[in-house]
Design an enzyme around this catalytic site. Sequence first.
Site, PDB file in Angstrom:
ATOM      1  CG  ASP A 198      99.848  57.211 -12.355  1.00 46.29           C
ATOM      2  OD1 ASP A 198      99.522  56.785 -13.481  1.00 46.29           O
ATOM      3  OD2 ASP A 198      99.143  57.998 -11.701  1.00 46.29           O
TER       4      ASP A 198
ATOM      5  CE  LYS B 119      93.069  60.893 -16.377  1.00 45.21           C
ATOM      6  NZ  LYS B 119      91.920  61.626 -15.916  1.00 45.21           N
TER       7      LYS B 119
HETATM    8  N1  PLP Z   1      97.083  59.435 -12.340  1.00 43.27           N
HETATM    9  C1  PLP Z   1      97.255  60.416 -13.251  1.00 43.27           C
HETATM   10  C2  PLP Z   1      98.604  60.612 -13.853  1.00 43.27           C
HETATM   11  C3  PLP Z   1      96.180  61.243 -13.610  1.00 43.27           C
HETATM   12  O1  PLP Z   1      96.372  62.234 -14.503  1.00 43.27           O
HETATM   13  C4  PLP Z   1      94.913  61.012 -13.008  1.00 43.27           C
HETATM   14  C5  PLP Z   1      93.764  61.857 -13.348  1.00 43.27           C
HETATM   15  O2  PLP Z   1      93.849  62.839 -14.064  1.00 43.27           O
HETATM   16  C6  PLP Z   1      94.792  59.993 -12.063  1.00 43.27           C
HETATM   17  C7  PLP Z   1      95.882  59.217 -11.753  1.00 43.27           C
HETATM   18  C8  PLP Z   1      93.479  59.745 -11.366  1.00 43.27           C
HETATM   19  O3  PLP Z   1      92.639  59.048 -12.221  1.00 43.27           O
HETATM   20  P1  PLP Z   1      91.037  59.075 -12.064  1.00 43.27           P
HETATM   21  O4  PLP Z   1      90.587  60.435 -12.442  1.00 43.27           O
HETATM   22  O5  PLP Z   1      90.592  57.981 -12.982  1.00 43.27           O
HETATM   23  O6  PLP Z   1      90.753  58.769 -10.636  1.00 43.27           O
END
Ligand code: PLP
Length: 415
Positions: free
Chosen positions: A188, A213
């Site tokens: 990720d 983000k």
């Molecule tokens: N991965 C990380 C590191 C995150 O901080 C977040 C959300 O804060 C996500 C995935 C999930 O993303 P989304 O809110 O767009 O579903």
Amino acid sequence: MATKKSLRINTQLVHAGERGETPHGKPVSTPIYATATFTYDSMAEVDQVFAGEKQGYIYTRYGNPTTAALAEAVRVLEEGTIACAYSTGMAALHAAIFACELGPGTTILASQDLYGATIDLLYKVLGSYDIKTETADFSDIQGLRKKALEVSPRVLIAETISNPLLKICDIAACVEIAQEVRARFIVDNTFASPYLCQPLKHGADFVVHSATKYLGGHADVMGGLVVARDEVDLQALVGVMKLVGGVLGTWEAHEILRGLKTLAVRMDRQCENAASLAAYLSSHGRVSRVHYPSLTTTQNLDLMKRVLRSPYAGALVSIELQDNTREAAFRFMDALNLCVRSTSLGDVFTGVLHPATASHRETAPKRRLQLGITEGLVRISVGIEDIRDIIEDIEQALEKSSEVDQFRKGGSARA
Ligand code: PLP
């Protein structure tokens, strides 16, 4: 469509002006293809497109030119082979995990430092299909290897920069372990963005982004992407899109595409601001600990340089207040005038979040403490504002929270 004169008003209202010739001249930026479905001159053509014998779009859940343009842009930035866009980062994570062909009894080995919702996805959703999750400290490479050999996982999953303690993942070392146990490795890359790190170049199999983000960058859109190094994963990634259906909307794809164009300029400023803020806070009397990758040991600095674009250490800073309580954290956050109390990160503005009540709310308090997520921990996503204004705002908020402390101790507010 050119409407015949004989058609009645109700019919013309529906069809007039629609489905004209494709305009001459290429649009210089990708249009929003706000259409659920696509038509062709004959059913034979539709059949050929359905069969994959002819290139074309059919139905937006199967693919759409605007979302395809975004996926292609992120594929290029991550130097991958294929990419797919989804409605959120969580949908993208789910798709990447699905592509790893897990079944009942198989195991995922996850970093203990993952975003709280990712941990919940693994335990609560995948767990209900009898897919097991084991966790490990991915910063302890020897321990990770031992655990991987012990549990024979099919997938390893980690974040490039972890949430919220900002540990850098040694992607290349984890890849070696994944290959040794024949597992696939999902990274990720949300906190780093492809500007700071390209995990596939270190050998990862999948890169996932919450485009909500840094890629979008303006707190006005949600989205997710998966980029894979291997073409064989295309079918599974598209399959999830078609059948689970968490597709990215075309408006959102357009917004994220627009955000991407300024990613480097935003990141340069955000990382510079974050480094200045971390340096300032590291000698502040009201702050007991600053988590920021460049403020660690020489060994970690070497890792940071190997993983992230030099000289950057990312644009997030997490701090622990001297008074390491939830009350102190709330007082500090409530006193901020400029920095926004915001349940996200990566935006142009500086945003603050309290991990214990937000990103890791569902994590049991005891487990949170084991992970180092204390009640007085505040995560700051540093924006592109003038750093002097950010520091002044944080300074006055720290001072205000200290005034309350002194009242509590029976001292003078201004002493
Ligand atoms: N991965 C990380 C590191 C995150 O901080 C977040 C959300 O804060 C996500 C995935 C999930 O993303 P989304 O809110 O767009 O579903």
